[in-house]
Enzyme design. Structure first.
Site: not given
Length: 808
Positions: A341, A538
């Site tokens: 990520d 997020e």
């Protein structure tokens, strides 16, 4: 994914920082010289390309006598092309393939060639100045041109978060977020969404999406709950059909893009629902709840898997060799490549700034490509140091290259480097918007309908519409729309819910809108309040305290209720909200989730053009103090997992209007699975909220007729994935049990969309609460994963509630 933009105190293009790195780096000084050479080589390449446009006569004889390397010959098998190319690559070539850089961080496109960078990405909101489909295609082609200016001309693979459509591109079709698609319980619809998204992504040149998110959200406080298909593994597992939509029947086809299963593994189960937090559960629970969707994704042939920011029992997943190598690549047989990520390796030691030790830990754990979005020069030097010191073996570098290059060849990037401009017009086209509208109406969950106030009549009288989310594309689309966190306002073209309502009402009806609810009186026959959350993604979306409606929404609802008019609430949100204190005052409640650009789909349900058919993919809390709340945990919900009402006459299932093809998933080298995780089939909660009545699900004594279709969608040594579709005849079925017998020694290890039990060769599959009713002529589909040895012959027949079915 989280392709998260840099923090505000980080400057991705800081030239001083880059100059400092180069002054300290003798290899970097060499690369400066290479940059100059590559610029000249790029110019020569462009001249050669221009000559190619003239035709073969310019150098036909020389071309005929020139030997073509195997890696440039599309007729050669992919493994041979990979081996030939790797035999020609320098260490710098190989290290560059492991680096992925955000487009905004490149100091110059020539750095792609100078540093042999293998991948580019756009983080959330990282778009060209001309944010149009053509602007994206031009940018992509420029990067591929720069990649050609190397001795081997290895193309870059470009990744983007196309998580609910091509959502970074203004004008693209924005589909409902995953929580809404999960409510549809329709794998075929979701596959069609993936196919349409792939066409739009390919229309801008891009060849890789960081989707689908296969997280199983277990705590609604988590800010990524809307990226989850639901709280049970069975929903996410069935929705891996979207991978077949993304990747198509042939990964090398012009409209196919690489899919990414993310975030591996357990990111939806962190303590407190904290983003990038710690999942504190046993291995048995990890395997039973969070791993099955990834097993199904591998069976679907997913090309890449992204690692989660989160930890499992205190150990960061980016450095977890057991889960990345032993389980994922070994036990599950994943043959694609693993990508980190956004700057994920930087979190392994808990200190700001990545180190050589973090790089070696991640790559030795099983990471193949590192998303190092900004500091690519420092990363490549540290990576080189780790390899030179023997802390990363060349076998690991070669394995990562082999995995990455295999996908580049399978995608056809060496033959089709540039955007197919014939596809650019597909971005936001009417066929895709029609599909999105259908996805919206199939995702609406009717939670309350006192006195059958819905559906509303189209003609006559006055309707009042209020609420901040009624006329706002940005609010109804949510996060990951044009920008990372999303934003309110006219962010991209589409149809708001209010516009859909106005377009639906007939003659003699009037629609009055006031955002704040001011101006309503008793002369209106109904009030529609469209309220809910504002966009987030997020981190910023985590809710550690209250989870109710904001003050402005509550004031709007109070004004509407004071008029005495029946209030219909349309809740636009990425998760269940704490509404128990207000819901008794509402005549009707529809969970619209985050529908995207096609708000007409919401109006279709409100006015009865489509009878609601969706079911809750999550358990709806009675109080925020219940979080986390999930089916089977004994906590009394406000609305149970699988709950959803419809209008009199049952749900309708109109045929999708767009002609979006849904090819079978890509077939890849199948995994050999040596062990299976423990399976858990949680009980289906049947609690219903007060003042609502659910249809009975007692199985009927029999059915007039039925058909049964059994399909093996993927098979490998010792294992396979199959789907069974049962279609009712002229009579509807309320509650169903399908029984059949395997002719061999097949043993089911995992199932979805049905409660499946097996005794010897006899298999029994019973409905879940959310799919108990099969309308006359309608179908339900359930699936399972199983082991076998010898011949995997299909069942020869089946019964539905005791009635023998014809072969379908």
């Amino acid at each position: 994914m989280s392709a998260t933009p840099p923090a505000e105190d980080e400057e991705p293009n800081a030239p001083a920082q880059h100059r400092k790195v180069l002054r300290l780096d003798s290899h970097g000084r060499t690369m400066i010289a290479v940059t100059v050479a590559c610029v000249c080589l790029a110019a020569a390449t462009l001249v050669a390309s221009a000559l190619d446009l003239v035709g073969p006569a310019h150098d036909a004889g020389a071309t005929a006598n020139r030997a073509v390397p195997a890696f440039q010959d599309p007729a050669q098998p992919v493994p041979e092309r990979v081996a030939d190319l790797m035999g020609r690559m320098t260490l710098e070539d190989k290290l560059g393939q492991l680096a992925q850089v955000d487009r905004a961080a490149l100091t110059s496109p020539q750095d792609i060639a100078a540093y042999r960078i293998g991948s580019i990405l756009s983080g959330g909101g990282s778009a060209p100045a001309n944010n149009t489909p053509t602007g994206w295609a031009d940018m992509y082609d420029g990067f591929q041109s720069a990649a050609q200016a190397t001795p081997l001309g290895i193309p870059v693979i470009y990744g983007i978060d196309a998580v609910h459509g091509h959502n970074n591109v203004r004008g693209a079709t924005i589909f409902p977020h995953n929580i809404g698609l999960g409510a549809s319980r329709d794998p075929g619809l979701v596959q069609a969404v993936g196919r349409a998204t792939a066409e739009e992504v390919a229309g801008t040149g891009i060849d890789w999406t960081f989707a689908p998110c296969l997280c199983v959200a277990r705590n609604d406080r988590w800010g990524r709950t809307y990226e989850s298909f639901g709280e049970q593994a069975e929903i996410a597992t069935s929705m891996t059909s979207i991978i077949g939509g993304f990747q198509g029947g042939d990964l090398g086809a012009p409209t196919s893009i690489l899919a990414t299963a993310k975030h591996y593994v357990g990111d939806g189960g962190t303590t407190g629902g904290r983003d990038q937090g710690n999942t504190e559960i046993s291995e048995a629970e990890l395997r039973a709840v969070h791993l099955p969707p990834f097993q199904a994704a591998i069976a679907q042939g997913v090309g890449s898997i992204m690692v989660s920011f989160s930890s499992w029992n205190g150990q960061k997943l980016h450095g977890h060799r057991q889960l990345l190598t032993d389980v994922l690549k070994g036990e599950l047989g994943f043959t694609g490549f693993v990508v980190t990520d956004w700057a994920g390796i930087d979190q392994i030691d808990g200190q700001r700034g990545f180190t050589g030790a973090e790089i070696s830990t991640a790559i030795n754990a099983g990471v193949d490509m590192v998303m190092v979005p900004t500091d690519y020069r420092q990363f490549l030097q540290l990576l080189r140091n780790e390899v030179d010191a023997g802390r990363i073996p060349m076998e690991r570098i070669d394995d990562a290259n082999r995995r990455i290059l295999t996908k580049k060849f399978e995608l056809g990037l060496f033959e089709r480097r540039f955007t197919d401009r014939a596809l650019t017009s597909t971005v936001g086209n009417q066929a895709h918007r029609d599909l999105a509208r259908d996805a919206v109406r199939r995702s609406q969950v009717l939670l309350k309908n006192d006195g059958n106030v819905l559906p509303l009549a189209k003609s006559g009288g006055k309707i009042f519409v209020a609420g901040k989310s009624a006329d706002d594309i940005g609010l109804q689309s949510g996060g990951w729309t044009i920008s990372w966190q999303g934003a309110a306002g006219n962010t991209t073209p589409g149809t708001t819910i209010l516009q859909g309502i106005r377009a639906t009402v007939g003659s003699g009806a009037t629609v009055t809108y006031n955002r704040d609810g001011t101006g309503i009186d008793s002369s209106f026959r109904a009030a529609i309040a469209v309220v809910g959350e504002t966009p987030y993604a997020e981190g910023q979306g985590d809710r550690t305290g209250a989870m109710g409606l904001d003050t402005a929404d509550l004031q709007v609802l109070s004004r509407l209720r004071a008029s005495g008019v029946p209030v219909i609430v349309v809740l636009v949100s990425g998760r269940p909200l704490d509404i128990a204190a207000q819901v008794d005052g509402w005549a009707a409640l529809v969970a619209a989730w985050l529908p995207g650009t096609e708000g007409q789909g919401v109006a279709d349900v409100l006015f009865g053009d489509y009878k609601p058919s969706a079911k809750l993919p999550v358990t709806w809390m009675r109080s925020v103090s219940q979080q986390p709340i999930n089916v089977g945990d004994g906590k009394p919900p406000l609305f149970a997992y699988g709950f959803g009402l419809t209008y009199p006459g049952g749900p309708t299932t109109p045929s999708p209007s767009p002609s979006v093809s849904t090819p079978p998933p890509v077939q890849t080298t199948p995994p050999v699975q040596t062990t299976r995780p423990p399976q858990s089939t949680p009980p289906v909660q049947t609690t219903r909220p007060p003042a609502t009545t659910a249809a009975p699900t007692t199985p009927t004594a029999g059915v007039a007729s039925c058909t049964f279709r059994y399909t093996v969608s993927n098979q490998w040594q010792n294992g396979f994935v199959a789907e069974a579709r049962i279609t009712a005849g002229s009579a509807p079925v309320s509650g169903w049990t399908v029984r059949f017998a395997f002719p061999g020694n097949q043993a089911i290890t995992n199932s979805w969309s049905a409660s499946v039990t097996q005794s010897g060769t006899q298999v029994s599959a019973a409905n879940r609460d959310y799919n108990a009713t099969i309308p006359a002529g309608g179908s339900v589909t359930f699936g399972f994963q199983a082991t076998y040895s010898g011949t995997n012959s299909p069942p020869t027949g089946a019964t539905l509630n005791g009635t023998a079915c014809a072969a379908g």
